[in-house]
Design an enzyme around this catalytic site. Structure first.
Site, PDB file in Angstrom:
ATOM      1  N   PRO A  24       0.829  -1.209   0.000  1.00  0.00           N
ATOM      2  CG  PRO A  24      -0.802  -1.575   1.612  1.00  0.00           C
ATOM      3  CD  PRO A  24       0.516  -2.097   1.126  1.00  0.00           C
ATOM      4  CD  GLU A  25       3.051   2.965  -4.341  1.00  0.00           C
ATOM      5  OE1 GLU A  25       3.127   4.144  -4.733  1.00  0.00           O
ATOM      6  OE2 GLU A  25       3.348   1.997  -5.067  1.00  0.00           O
ATOM      7  CE  LYS A  47       5.107   4.024   0.646  1.00  0.00           C
ATOM      8  NZ  LYS A  47       6.121   3.070   0.124  1.00  0.00           N
ATOM      9  NE  ARG A  68      12.233   0.175  -5.346  1.00  0.00           N
ATOM     10  CZ  ARG A  68      11.393  -0.055  -4.349  1.00  0.00           C
ATOM     11  NH1 ARG A  68      10.088  -0.130  -4.581  1.00  0.00           N
ATOM     12  NH2 ARG A  68      11.832  -0.196  -3.116  1.00  0.00           N
TER      13      ARG A  68
END
EC number: 3.2.2.23
Length: 323
Positions: free
Chosen positions: A2-3, A61, A301
């Site tokens: 979740p961002e 966050k 990434r």
């Protein structure tokens, strides 16, 4: 993971159901979920028993509830939360049975609301807040309140300049009214690192993760590995504004759900994945120029970009002195 938009969706869902309520009981099912809690389970229960949740605040966050004692005085601590990779905060009314979240079409296994429930807060009106975390990277813990370094209101939802000590090093985020946007742009330009890694640096600007970094970079026509020092102030400001815009758009539809690990407090998925321009769209035509989008992996990434719209820029090399 979740961002910012997904965590803000959770905050907005929790606030009206928890603020003003008193913690009646802390039910701990897996002590790993409070591994950051100094003093362990006994300290957490002592800090929360009988306290009232007076505000729900978010910076980047991180979420936290402000706490007041039975006399209404601030306790000087906050109850902090982080969703990690797969954390969910789900609300259950008194007597309501937990439900498995419906999964998006591309979803992997969903968190089980029974097997993956790690901790529950029981409130005085019968509401139960369940922390469900399949991978156990999230958690809840208490943290002492300190003054924000710049003296401004600490974060979105905060009543004053106090914030948890463990969030004091986190930069302000793009939805924070107190963010100094030109200063944030200058901070990006002061670094030699690739711009995507700078966007993901939570000490510079918080809340941006892989999805929204790729989307903002695509919108601003900046390649992921462009050194921050190459950007003009105007381009850095444009990039941050694009990031804010894309996150605001994601908020309108409940965030981005690529799998069933992210849901809101009622167990519903967000729908912004349908509106993404670059992230997760390797091989598809760029919405702007039609060139196939590419995906590269750097430092474990993925980055998605258009090789035509987002070309690499490097610092100018000064000419060698004439001898």
């Amino acid at each position: 993971m979740p961002e910012l938009p997904e965590v803000e969706v959770v905050r907005r869902g929790l606030a009206p159901r928890t603020v003003g309520r008193t913690v009646a009981e802390v039910e701990l099912l897996d002590a790993r979920i409070i591994r950051r809690q100094a003093g362990g389970a006994d300290r957490l229960r002592a800090a929360l028993a009988g306290t009232t949740l007076t505000a729900l605040v978010r910076r980047g966050k991180f979420l936290w509830w402000r706490l007041a004692d039975p006399d209404g005085a601030d306790t000087g601590e906050a109850l902090m939360g982080h969703l990690g990779m797969s954390g969910q905060l789900r609300v259950r009314a008194s007597g309501e049975a937990p439900a498995l979240a419906p999964a998006p079409a591309s979803a992997g296994p969903a968190s089980d609301p029974l097997r993956h429930r790690r901790l529950s807060l029981h409130l005085d009106d019968g509401t139960r807040i369940d922390l469900i975390d399949q991978r156990l990277f999230g958690g809840l813990w208490t943290s002492e309140l300190v003054d924000a370094a710049d003296g401004r209101t600490a974060a979105l939802g905060s009543p004053d300049a106090l914030l948890p000590a463990e969030a004091a090093h986190i930069g302000r985020d793009l939805l924070d009214p107190a963010l100094d946007l030109p200063a944030a742009a200058r901070a990006l330009r002061a670094r030699r690192a690739g711009i995507k890694s700078l966007l993901l640096n939570q000490q510079l600007v918080s809340g941006i993760g892989n999805i929204y970094a790729d989307e903002a970079l695509w919108a601003a026509r900046v390649r992921y590995d462009t050194p921050g020092e190459v950007l003009s102030q105007r381009k850095a400001l444009q990039l941050l504004r694009e990031a804010r815009t894309v996150m605001e758009r994601a908020l309108e539809v409940g965030g981005t759900s690529f799998d069933a690990l992210y849901v809101n407090v009622d167990g519903r998925s967000g729908y912004f994945a349908r509106s993404l321009s670059a992230y997760g769209r390797e091989g598809e035509p760029c919405p702007r120029c039609g060139t196939p989008l590419r995906r590269v992996v750097s430092m474990n990434r993925s980055s998605h970009f258009c090789p035509r719209c987002q070309r690499r820029r490097t610092p100018a090399v000064a000419p060698s002195p004439v001898r």
